[in-house]
Scaffold this motif. Sequence first.
Motif, PDB file in Angstrom:
ATOM      1  N   ARG A  55       2.329   0.516  -1.890  1.00  0.00           N
ATOM      2  CA  ARG A  55       2.996   1.685  -2.462  1.00  0.00           C
ATOM      3  C   ARG A  55       4.047   2.218  -1.514  1.00  0.00           C
ATOM      4  O   ARG A  55       5.160   2.553  -1.912  1.00  0.00           O
ATOM      5  CB  ARG A  55       1.965   2.780  -2.771  1.00  0.00           C
ATOM      6  CG  ARG A  55       2.538   3.945  -3.560  1.00  0.00           C
ATOM      7  CD  ARG A  55       1.467   4.955  -3.830  1.00  0.00           C
ATOM      8  NE  ARG A  55       0.868   5.373  -2.569  1.00  0.00           N
ATOM      9  CZ  ARG A  55       0.946   6.597  -2.071  1.00  0.00           C
ATOM     10  NH1 ARG A  55       1.561   7.535  -2.745  1.00  0.00           N
ATOM     11  NH2 ARG A  55       0.393   6.901  -0.925  1.00  0.00           N
ATOM     12  N   ILE A  56       3.726   2.245  -0.211  1.00  0.00           N
ATOM     13  CA  ILE A  56       4.691   2.721   0.779  1.00  0.00           C
ATOM     14  C   ILE A  56       5.900   1.792   0.827  1.00  0.00           C
ATOM     15  O   ILE A  56       7.053   2.239   0.910  1.00  0.00           O
ATOM     16  CB  ILE A  56       4.035   2.834   2.172  1.00  0.00           C
ATOM     17  CG1 ILE A  56       3.030   3.989   2.177  1.00  0.00           C
ATOM     18  CG2 ILE A  56       5.070   3.015   3.266  1.00  0.00           C
ATOM     19  CD1 ILE A  56       2.191   4.054   3.431  1.00  0.00           C
ATOM     20  N   THR A  63       7.098  -0.141  -1.537  1.00  0.00           N
ATOM     21  CA  THR A  63       7.893  -0.228  -2.760  1.00  0.00           C
ATOM     22  C   THR A  63       8.450   1.113  -3.213  1.00  0.00           C
ATOM     23  O   THR A  63       9.354   1.138  -4.044  1.00  0.00           O
ATOM     24  CB  THR A  63       7.057  -0.830  -3.904  1.00  0.00           C
ATOM     25  OG1 THR A  63       5.890  -0.027  -4.115  1.00  0.00           O
ATOM     26  CG2 THR A  63       6.656  -2.252  -3.578  1.00  0.00           C
ATOM     27  N   ASP A  64       7.935   2.217  -2.700  1.00  0.00           N
ATOM     28  CA  ASP A  64       8.441   3.529  -3.100  1.00  0.00           C
ATOM     29  C   ASP A  64       9.799   3.795  -2.458  1.00  0.00           C
ATOM     30  O   ASP A  64      10.113   3.274  -1.387  1.00  0.00           O
ATOM     31  CB  ASP A  64       7.468   4.638  -2.662  1.00  0.00           C
ATOM     32  CG  ASP A  64       6.320   4.797  -3.631  1.00  0.00           C
ATOM     33  OD1 ASP A  64       6.347   4.159  -4.689  1.00  0.00           O
ATOM     34  OD2 ASP A  64       5.387   5.546  -3.315  1.00  0.00           O
ATOM     35  N   PRO A  65      10.584   4.631  -3.088  1.00  0.00           N
ATOM     36  CA  PRO A  65      11.863   5.008  -2.477  1.00  0.00           C
ATOM     37  C   PRO A  65      11.629   5.737  -1.156  1.00  0.00           C
ATOM     38  O   PRO A  65      10.636   6.437  -0.976  1.00  0.00           O
ATOM     39  CB  PRO A  65      12.499   5.938  -3.501  1.00  0.00           C
ATOM     40  CG  PRO A  65      11.771   5.712  -4.768  1.00  0.00           C
ATOM     41  CD  PRO A  65      10.415   5.208  -4.408  1.00  0.00           C
ATOM     42  N   ARG A  73      11.143   9.684  -1.273  1.00  0.00           N
ATOM     43  CA  ARG A  73       9.825  10.156  -1.726  1.00  0.00           C
ATOM     44  C   ARG A  73       8.794  10.000  -0.615  1.00  0.00           C
ATOM     45  O   ARG A  73       7.988  10.903  -0.373  1.00  0.00           O
ATOM     46  CB  ARG A  73       9.401   9.373  -2.958  1.00  0.00           C
ATOM     47  CG  ARG A  73       8.056   9.776  -3.479  1.00  0.00           C
ATOM     48  CD  ARG A  73       7.744   9.051  -4.753  1.00  0.00           C
ATOM     49  NE  ARG A  73       6.312   8.954  -4.930  1.00  0.00           N
ATOM     50  CZ  ARG A  73       5.745   8.246  -5.859  1.00  0.00           C
ATOM     51  NH1 ARG A  73       6.457   7.547  -6.695  1.00  0.00           N
ATOM     52  NH2 ARG A  73       4.449   8.207  -5.961  1.00  0.00           N
ATOM     53  N   THR A  74       8.822   8.876   0.078  1.00  0.00           N
ATOM     54  CA  THR A  74       7.891   8.663   1.181  1.00  0.00           C
ATOM     55  C   THR A  74       8.132   9.681   2.289  1.00  0.00           C
ATOM     56  O   THR A  74       7.179  10.225   2.855  1.00  0.00           O
ATOM     57  CB  THR A  74       8.050   7.227   1.730  1.00  0.00           C
ATOM     58  OG1 THR A  74       7.913   6.296   0.657  1.00  0.00           O
ATOM     59  CG2 THR A  74       7.013   6.915   2.776  1.00  0.00           C
ATOM     60  N   GLU A  91       6.617  13.013   1.282  1.00  0.00           N
ATOM     61  CA  GLU A  91       5.161  13.019   1.401  1.00  0.00           C
ATOM     62  C   GLU A  91       4.722  13.105   2.856  1.00  0.00           C
ATOM     63  O   GLU A  91       3.764  13.811   3.177  1.00  0.00           O
ATOM     64  CB  GLU A  91       4.565  11.781   0.738  1.00  0.00           C
ATOM     65  CG  GLU A  91       4.661  11.803  -0.770  1.00  0.00           C
ATOM     66  CD  GLU A  91       4.034  10.576  -1.414  1.00  0.00           C
ATOM     67  OE1 GLU A  91       3.401   9.767  -0.694  1.00  0.00           O
ATOM     68  OE2 GLU A  91       4.183  10.426  -2.647  1.00  0.00           O
TER      69      GLU A  91
END
Length: 96
Positions: free
Chosen positions: A77-78, A80-82, A85-86, A89
Amino acid sequence: MHGPWFVLSIIAMSMAAWIINNWIRAKHGYSISDDWGRNIDKGDANAARHIALLGQENEQLTGKVSRLEERIAVLERIATDPATRTAREIDALRDR
C-alpha cells in the motif's frame, strides 16, 4: 544355461536395491519398511509426541506467515499510494 544366472542376477539386484533403499531411509530418519512397504518399527513411542510438536510448530509458522502477509500488504500500500497521501498520513502520525 544363461537362464538361471539371469534370474539369480535379477534377484540379487532386487535385494541390493532394497538394502540400499532401507539404508538411505534410515540415514535420513525415515522408518524402515519391509518388502510390502509396511513400517517395521511400529513400537515408536515418540511418534505421538513428535506429531504434537509438529502441530505446535505448524501453528507458530502459520501465525508468522499471517503477520508477514499483513506487513507485506502495508508495504504494498505504501509503495503504490501517491506520495502526497503517504506524507499526510506520516505527518498525522507525528502529530499524535
